[in-house]
Write an enzyme that holds these catalytic residues in place. Structure first.
Site, mmCIF file in Angstrom:
data_model
loop_
_atom_site.group_PDB
_atom_site.id
_atom_site.type_symbol
_atom_site.label_atom_id
_atom_site.label_comp_id
_atom_site.label_asym_id
_atom_site.label_seq_id
_atom_site.Cartn_x
_atom_site.Cartn_y
_atom_site.Cartn_z
ATOM 1 N N ASP A 1 -8.406 -51.398 38.562
ATOM 2 C CA ASP A 1 -9.189 -50.727 39.593
ATOM 3 C C ASP A 1 -10.686 -50.955 39.379
ATOM 4 O OD1 ASP A 1 -9.457 -49.266 41.878
ATOM 5 O OD2 ASP A 1 -9.209 -47.314 40.925
ATOM 6 N N GLY A 2 -11.410 -50.917 40.490
ATOM 7 C CA GLY A 2 -12.873 -50.953 40.411
ATOM 8 C C GLY A 2 -13.503 -52.282 40.808
ATOM 9 N N ASN A 3 -12.715 -53.189 41.356
ATOM 10 C CA ASN A 3 -13.278 -54.473 41.797
ATOM 11 C C ASN A 3 -14.372 -54.256 42.846
ATOM 12 O OD1 ASN A 3 -11.359 -55.675 40.217
ATOM 13 N ND2 ASN A 3 -10.092 -56.428 41.915
ATOM 14 N N GLY A 4 -14.094 -53.357 43.776
ATOM 15 C CA GLY A 4 -15.027 -53.101 44.879
ATOM 16 C C GLY A 4 -16.342 -52.528 44.379
ATOM 17 N N ARG B 1 -17.005 -57.027 48.629
ATOM 18 C CA ARG B 1 -15.872 -56.568 47.815
ATOM 19 C C ARG B 1 -14.992 -57.738 47.367
ATOM 20 N NH1 ARG B 1 -14.517 -51.226 47.803
ATOM 21 N NH2 ARG B 1 -12.340 -51.818 47.499
ATOM 22 N N HIS C 1 -12.978 -58.935 43.853
ATOM 23 C CA HIS C 1 -11.556 -59.287 43.699
ATOM 24 C C HIS C 1 -11.402 -60.643 43.009
ATOM 25 C CE1 HIS C 1 -10.515 -55.734 45.790
ATOM 26 N NE2 HIS C 1 -10.909 -56.132 46.976
ATOM 27 N N ARG D 1 -6.703 -50.791 54.190
ATOM 28 C CA ARG D 1 -8.074 -51.299 54.054
ATOM 29 C C ARG D 1 -8.451 -52.172 55.253
ATOM 30 N NH1 ARG D 1 -9.247 -52.273 47.658
ATOM 31 N NH2 ARG D 1 -8.371 -50.285 46.997
ATOM 32 N N LEU E 1 5.569 -64.018 26.873
ATOM 33 C CA LEU E 1 5.137 -62.811 27.573
ATOM 34 C C LEU E 1 5.867 -62.660 28.920
ATOM 35 C CD1 LEU E 1 2.932 -60.493 27.462
ATOM 36 C CD2 LEU E 1 1.640 -61.949 29.011
ATOM 37 N N ARG F 1 -5.847 -41.006 38.083
ATOM 38 C CA ARG F 1 -4.635 -40.768 38.870
ATOM 39 C C ARG F 1 -3.736 -41.987 38.810
ATOM 40 N NH1 ARG F 1 -8.774 -40.492 42.892
ATOM 41 N NH2 ARG F 1 -9.199 -42.575 43.714
#
Ligand code: IPE
Ligand code: IPE
Ligand code: MG
Length: 237
Positions: free
Chosen positions: A13-16, A26, A30, A64, A124, A187
């Protein structure tokens, strides 16, 4: 070594916000986030993490602006395609969870291609959640269970927790040991609700594009110090 979480899940989270801070669109955030993803994949592997699961696009992210959704899908399209060669080189197995019926045909094709190409890789185990929502996943599972009970393929008495798990998109994955969320949001935003019943959480203020190996190590270290009781009791350390 047993202190290393086998399965780490990340809500990237938090790219924007990261882009906004730099007075960029934004989509710039990303793109930076996609670069971070590639680096963290290598770091997680080197740290001995076996399963890495990341939240890339939620069922709610369709709300969005159209241009942002288009930009995100463009990045996903490219990353899913490029991932084939890199994963074969690094022995990474890739899977996608979420409702792929809601995705464009070419993206569905890229996913199928990536999953098939990497299915025998033993390194992985990398899972990307695209058009994923935990409630949607559970709703789809309930429908399929109902169908199987109705057709007689599944006995009602056979429905236990393991059975429910086996109807989820994550059927091939263990539950996450550690869930990380970046950029200061506390959250879960509809991610792995069933699967994270006893997962340990780690929150960081760092925005996803700034997330790095040092921060991943901090999360792993924090995890190693936790006492997982699963409802039982344990002597103090
Ligand atoms: C995470 O960054 C990427 C996706 C949810 C697709 P955001 O786009 O949510 O960035 P913020 O939270 O608005 O800063
Ligand atoms: C959660 O992030 C979804 C992904 C990281 C893909 P959001 O940015 O969409 O979550 P909210 O809206 O802040 O809860
Ligand atoms: Mg966000």
């Amino acid at each position: 070594m047993e202190q290393i979480p086998a399965h780490v899940a990340i809500i990237l989270d938090g790219n924007g916000r990261w882009a906004k801070e730099r007075k960029k669109p934004r989509s710039f955030g990303h793109l930076a986030g996609a670069r971070t993803m590639l680096q963290i994949l290598e770091d997680a592997d080197e740290l001995g993490i076996r399963y890495l699961t990341v939240y890339a696009f939620s069922t709610e992210n369709w709300n969005r602006p159209k241009a942002e959704v288009t930009a995100l899908m463009k990045i996903l399209r490219k990353e899913l395609t490029d991932a084939v060669e890199r994963s074969m080189k690094n022995n990474v197995r890739c899977r996608v969870i979420g409702d792929r019926s809601g995705l464009d045909a070419d993206i569905r094709e890229a996913i199928a291609n990536l999953e098939t190409a990497t299915k025998d890789n033993t390194g992985l185990q990398f899972t990307i959640a695209i058009n994923y929502g935990s409630r949607d996943e559970m709703t789809r599972a309930v429908r399929r269970i109902a169908k199987d009970v109705q057709s007689g393929a599944l006995a009602e008495e056979a429905i236990d927790e393991a059975c429910v798990s086996s109807y989820l998109d994550t059927r091939d994955l263990p539950d996450p040991d550690l869930l990380i969320r970046t950029c200061n949001e506390l959250r879960i935003s509809n991610f792995l609700l069933w699967q994270s019943a006893y997962t340990e959480f780690y929150f960081t203020e760092k925005a996803w594009p700034d997330f790095d190996r040092a921060e991943l190590e901090k999360a792993v270290l924090s995890y190693a110090g936790r006492d997982r009781r699963y409802g039982g009791i344990r002597e103090a350390k």
